[in-house]
Design an enzyme around this catalytic site. Sequence first.
Site: not given
Length: 410
Positions: A134, A157, A178, A235, A237
Amino acid sequence: MSSPCHLVAAVALSVLAGAAGPCCAEVHFLIGPADQGGQYQTIQAAVDAVPTGGAERYVLDVLPGTYTARVKVPSNKPKITLRGQDPLTTKITFNETAITPPNESTVHATTVIQGADFVAENLTFENSHGPGVQALALYAKADRLVFNNCRFLGWQDTLRSEYGRHYFYNSYVEGSVDFIYGRGTAYFEDSTLFAKAGGYLTAQARESAGDSDGYVFKNTTITGTASAGSVYLGRPWQPYSRTAFIDSKMGPLINAAGWQTWSGSNHLTSYYAEYNSRDLSGNPIDTSQRVNWSHQLTAAEAEAFSKENWLGGADDWDPIAFAIPALPGDYNNDGAVDAADYVVWRDAAEMHAPLVNEAASPGVADAEDYAVWTYYYGRSLSGGATSLPEPAAVAQLVGVVAAAALAFRR
């Protein structure tokens, strides 16, 4: 668009209405090298100099360059505008990850916004760390935020829309895993998502059915260097994750299933939807293989995901009022059409009006102001461009406003 006569009256009325009041609705700081006139050499120093409380809007004009440092706008400093001239030449960057001590969520973001009514324009926000961990370019945790013509660069991220209403217009976000995530209520319009490798575009995190947050992508283009079928739209979280793509174009990198599960059963209570998804050539996409827990909307159902419905809230917030209109001309004669030209118009207008149609939209430099400005103060050049020589700008404004006022009194 109003007629020329109505525009003349609008100019005259705004000057008369503004004559007794303060001449400026904003305070400006210039950020950049001292030898180029910069009052502050770092963005954080300029933010630190803004008084708390938000009595006035502070506009931090950022000269072109790469600014390698963290930036944090605290919650007690609302109504800050951070304005560059071109996102390709004006970048805020840092190299920080989630595994770098002290491993606190806002620390590993290059830029953290916690002040409400923040506006960013013509800037790049980057986390220069590579893939595998991340590493946020932006952490947005405040209400009524606008990002206009901005780029967000990272891998995992990249952009955390965590709390509040966030409007992204004409923006570019790139990453892999993500790379747009969080609990925010975000609306992306006329923007591009670029997947650099296989992964997930979104990981929205609505936690309960009664929460109002979620992500909407309107007229979004999805492309990238990821291989065909290796990228999912999102997706879940959290159990009630909510994301919708409306009137968007998707390259072959998007997996036919569309959406992917998280661990457990989050996908069974999440809400994932599409309307009018097309390929990059504008042809309808075959959505017959989408997961059976996602939704293909009707036109009537898609209306629920309009910008007004999604962002309005109890205060009827209209983020369009903050968005700078596209520029048709090179007002500062530097050979480029960019935000610097808008500054020429805005600053000249604010000296006298304070804005050209201030009576119609107090304190906001919007498309109507710009229409008045281009109608009266621009001159056509070859190729259809528009120009205004700076030495004459204020003189022209005073002369035309005086004529308008005279015409109005008649």
